[in-house]
Design a protein around this motif. Structure first.
Motif, PDB file in Angstrom:
ATOM      1  N   LEU A  71     -30.737  13.178  58.391  1.00 25.33           N
ATOM      2  CA  LEU A  71     -31.030  14.230  57.636  1.00 25.33           C
ATOM      3  C   LEU A  71     -31.938  13.522  56.584  1.00 25.33           C
ATOM      4  N   ASP A  72     -32.707  15.059  56.199  1.00 24.50           N
ATOM      5  CA  ASP A  72     -33.177  14.722  54.457  1.00 24.50           C
ATOM      6  C   ASP A  72     -32.395  15.474  53.645  1.00 24.50           C
ATOM      7  N   GLU A  73     -32.111  15.252  52.383  1.00 20.51           N
ATOM      8  CA  GLU A  73     -30.983  15.344  51.311  1.00 20.51           C
ATOM      9  C   GLU A  73     -31.463  16.926  51.820  1.00 20.51           C
ATOM     10  N   PHE A 100     -16.955  12.420  55.181  1.00 23.87           N
ATOM     11  CA  PHE A 100     -18.177  12.254  55.393  1.00 23.87           C
ATOM     12  C   PHE A 100     -18.533  11.921  53.547  1.00 23.87           C
ATOM     13  N   PRO A 101     -18.727  11.024  53.033  1.00 29.89           N
ATOM     14  CA  PRO A 101     -19.495  11.115  51.340  1.00 29.89           C
ATOM     15  C   PRO A 101     -20.609  11.199  51.631  1.00 29.89           C
ATOM     16  N   THR A 118     -20.422  23.830  51.387  1.00 35.23           N
ATOM     17  CA  THR A 118     -21.066  24.923  50.107  1.00 35.23           C
ATOM     18  C   THR A 118     -20.235  26.068  49.725  1.00 35.23           C
ATOM     19  N   GLY A 119     -19.682  26.244  51.224  1.00 34.16           N
ATOM     20  CA  GLY A 119     -18.663  27.717  51.114  1.00 34.16           C
ATOM     21  C   GLY A 119     -19.040  28.587  51.509  1.00 34.16           C
ATOM     22  N   TRP A 165     -25.773  18.212  52.137  1.00 37.60           N
ATOM     23  CA  TRP A 165     -26.105  16.142  52.347  1.00 37.60           C
ATOM     24  C   TRP A 165     -26.934  16.160  51.136  1.00 37.60           C
ATOM     25  N   SER A 166     -26.283  14.759  50.906  1.00 40.58           N
ATOM     26  CA  SER A 166     -27.046  14.251  49.063  1.00 40.58           C
ATOM     27  C   SER A 166     -27.790  13.843  49.480  1.00 40.58           C
ATOM     28  N   GLY A 167     -27.967  12.778  50.458  1.00 40.77           N
ATOM     29  CA  GLY A 167     -29.063  12.276  50.853  1.00 40.77           C
ATOM     30  C   GLY A 167     -28.671  10.539  50.443  1.00 40.77           C
TER      31      GLY A 167
END
Length: 78
Positions: free
Chosen positions: A16-18, A55-56, A61-62, A73-75
């Motif tokens: 995925l993209d960030e 999942f690092p 996000t809640g 996802w931080s990428g």
């Protein structure tokens, strides 16, 4: 959620993209064929695994929008 499934999902997440995402595209083919109860169970297991740090680079996000819970996802898995 066993280690095999965590590994499979992590590989899909890394493609995925960030940014924000929903779980069904990460689950992949077969999601639409699951019974609603299995979707709920599987989605909850993913949320709990994310919250447990399995999942690092992925955060819950809640928030819910666009038909489901939103993850970020931080990428990077570091």
């Amino acid at each position: 959620m066993d280690e095999t499934e965590i590994s499979r999902l992590q590989k899909r997440i890394e493609q995925l993209d960030e940014g924000e995402f929903h779980f069904p595209p990460v689950y992949g083919p077969g999601w639409d064929e699951l019974y609603i109860g299995d979707k709920v169970k599987t989605g909850r297991a993913f949320m709990e695994a994310v919250r447990a740090g399995k999942f690092p680079g992925v955060e819950d996000t809640g928030q819910k929008k666009g038909g489901g819970r939103v993850y970020y996802w931080s990428g990077s898995g570091t």
